[in-house]
Design a protein around this motif. Sequence first.
Motif: not given
Length: 421
Positions: A201-207, A335-344
């Motif tokens: 969970e990231v406290k920043a806009n997705w862009k 507007h200022n949070t998003h979920i980041f998912e990384g898959t390898v």
Amino acid sequence: MARFPKPPEGSWTEHYPQLGTGPVSYEDSIDPQFYEIERKAVFKRAWLNVGRVEQVPRKGSYFTKELKVVNTSIIVVRTGKGEVKAYHNICRHRGNKLVWNDMPLEETSGVCRQFTCKYHAWRYDLEGNLTFVQQEGEFFDLDKSRYGLVPVHCDVWEGFIFVNFAKEPEQPLRDFLGPMITNLGGYPFDKMTSRFQYRSEVKANWKLYMDAFQEFYHAPVLHANQSPTAYSKAAAEAGFEAPHYRIEGPHRLVSTSGVRAWEMADEMRKPIEDICQSGLFGPWDGQDLGEMPPGLNPAKCDPWGLDSFQLFPNFVILFWGQGWYLTYHYWPTSHNTHIFEGTVYFPQPRTPRERIAQELAAVSFKEYGLQDANTLEATQTMVESRVLDDFVLCDQEVLIRHLHTETAAWVEDYQRKTAEV
């Protein structure tokens, strides 16, 4: 770090004059009202990747996906006919979430013959048809054929499952992807079934997080601690320029040269990398995956490092020259949070050593991802201060310029069409 020549005429940015070269605004990353329009203009109209077919390998396999940006939850399922379909995760009786386990807001997966609501036991088959109503005689002229699950437009390309929440998609999936992406067809995605995933969970806009992976201008500085001091200092002073950028429709590509890790000087490698014969660039002993598709390594780098394909709006496929790939997803939650998912993704390991090599590569890349994420909250808070109105970008940041321009274009197009209606 090697430098590569600019295009024959001018800079990369000048090849896309519609983007301009002036400072850019980040208002689209801090304005709550813009975000509310963006949700409708972009995320309810574009094709969104929600997973891969390996997650639904046989009849009755399913998984759910929580998509706050479009204010819904969906079920993706392999039907009895072998098709992959998607439905809104809602019971037609009283609106209860249909599929969930102990925690209603958490995603889940499994295998079943039918979906049964936890509230009043209405049942639906894998094709979404309502098949059973508890005490059906208590209802008034109930026609079960009218109360199946609400479908979501769903299509599959090269094993990637996409959904679209428009009433009618404006383009078929393959038209939306365009040649730059579809020329990746034939890559052995189906062989890449050794999978590692992380989520934050990231406290920043997705862009803003997408921006972090759209340029390598930051790499010698932000990731300096991952290399010996002498090498990091030299790399930071020399800089790094990717040899190829491309923009096609709403999508983007950056391609870079690479290094053969085992040919690097001993002092530039970590002891664990020699032990495991792996590291950031992946296992040293890659498996033979056959001929690669024509869409990869457009700059013909030798050695080739990676290609990062940024699929609008929020999906990245990053191919490594050593025979593996990873994906990123950026799912807005405000507007200022998003979920980041990384898959390898790697081929199935043939030996314990290969398994350990894959794990080291996955962990190494997670460390780099955390370093990129570490700057985002600081960026978000200061951009929200509005002390500055716009920001300058260098030629290597042309893809950042394009993402924000493209997002604005989708919003303007939506507002125009809405006004016409």
